[in-house]
Design an enzyme around this catalytic site. Structure first.
Site, PDB file in Angstrom:
ATOM      1  N   ASP A   1      36.492 139.743  58.371  1.00  0.00           N
ATOM      2  CA  ASP A   1      36.235 140.388  59.660  1.00  0.00           C
ATOM      3  C   ASP A   1      36.547 139.485  60.852  1.00  0.00           C
ATOM      4  O   ASP A   1      36.358 138.268  60.795  1.00  0.00           O
ATOM      5  CB  ASP A   1      34.763 140.816  59.715  1.00  0.00           C
ATOM      6  CG  ASP A   1      34.492 141.846  60.797  1.00  0.00           C
ATOM      7  OD1 ASP A   1      35.333 142.738  60.991  1.00  0.00           O
ATOM      8  OD2 ASP A   1      33.425 141.769  61.435  1.00  0.00           O
TER       9      ASP A   1
ATOM     10  N   ASN B   1      29.813 148.885  61.446  1.00  0.00           N
ATOM     11  CA  ASN B   1      29.617 147.459  61.202  1.00  0.00           C
ATOM     12  C   ASN B   1      28.226 147.000  61.645  1.00  0.00           C
ATOM     13  O   ASN B   1      27.822 147.266  62.777  1.00  0.00           O
ATOM     14  CB  ASN B   1      30.658 146.640  61.965  1.00  0.00           C
ATOM     15  CG  ASN B   1      32.021 146.666  61.311  1.00  0.00           C
ATOM     16  OD1 ASN B   1      32.310 147.522  60.476  1.00  0.00           O
ATOM     17  ND2 ASN B   1      32.874 145.738  61.693  1.00  0.00           N
TER      18      ASN B   1
END
Length: 283
Positions: A84, A233
């Site tokens: 990420d 997320n």
């Protein structure tokens, strides 16, 4: 269970008009908590390691990647491994070798033209290796070292027409958009622009990703999923649960020195948080 791909989890969620939650891994306990929470909720999840987490571990992706993958494979839940907020191209290039099937390449701090150029190259590289690539357009803000951003400032929120052009020019598989959330929120008070989410969902052909979801209340998350958000997320909410449990244990047991005694309740607190988010967005 073998690792599944983020692409598979996101595609399934989008087809069912629900979302998949992606949780940040910093320590092995984070990974174990995510796996336990996913098992408790009966849902798949994404375990994601950020560039900042790699820096925390000395800049070496291998150990945290191996540990996270091992935890995922030992779980009965369907879990994927995602890298990420990658800005460093060298780290992007390390992802595939360490078992990551997907990556979020983050060029959002650059001007639009440079963002498109760098992201298109990252997508080309990733697709040649079968990787699913996410990118960001707009500025979610709130990460460590960044100045605070007002979500209502012109140019901060993602423009649907620009998003459509960006997806076409870069070939990304998913797009993180700025719609009112912010990274590192410790209170769940964010109000999202649901009309904008709907417009973005109609403008781009790829799944939308909500970063900074820790600060978004459950009702807002459900509305966001209904409006078109597919990947949610979550990072800070796990750290809040972790730190709260450690703090409470050490206040009650000030002489404790064995970290296992306070890491166990911290891991349990994170697992409950994971299960809660998964039930909210994937039900």
């Amino acid at each position: 269970m073998p690792l599944v791909s983020t692409a598979e989890l996101v595609t399934e969620a989008r087809a069912a008009a629900r979302a998949v939650a992606a949780f940040n891994v910093i320590t092995v306990e984070h990974a174990e908590a995510i796996a336990a929470g996913a098992e408790a909720a009966g849902a798949g999840a994404v375990l994601q390691v950020s560039e900042n987490a790699v820096k925390f571990h000395g800049g070496d992706l291998a150990p945290i990647a191996a540990a996270t993958a091992a935890v995922a494979r030992a779980s009965t839940a369907r879990l994927s491994l995602h890298l990420d907020h990658v800005e460093d191209v060298a780290l992007l290039h390390a992802a595939h070798a360490h078992g990551f099937g997907s990556v979020m390449f983050d060029a959002s701090k650059r001007g639009y033209g440079e963002n498109v150029k760098a992201t298109a190259e990252a997508v080309r590289w990733g697709h040649e290796r079968g990787m699913w690539v996410e990118a960001e357009l707009g500025r979610v803000g709130g990460k460590a070292g960044e100045p605070p951003l007002d979500a209502h400032t012109p140019g901060v929120r993602t423009d649907p027409a620009e998003a459509a052009a960006y997806v076409g020019d870069t070939g990304v598989d998913a797009l993180a958009v700025a719609v009112g959330s912010s990274h590192a929120m410790t209170e769940r008070t964010a109000a999202l622009d649901h009309a904008l989410i709907s417009r973005l969902s109609g403008a781009v052909p790829v799944p939308l990703v909500l970063h900074g979801s820790s600060g978004v209340p459950d009702r807002e998350l459900r509305r966001a999923v209904a409006a078109g958000m597919t990947k949610i997320n979550v990072g800070t909410a796990l750290n809040t649960a972790f730190t709260g449990a450690v703090r409470a244990f050490l206040q009650a047991h000030p002489q404790a020195v064995d970290p296992r005694r306070y890491l166990a309740p911290a891991r349990e607190a994170m697992a409950r948080t994971v299960a809660g988010f998964l039930r909210t967005v994937s039900g």
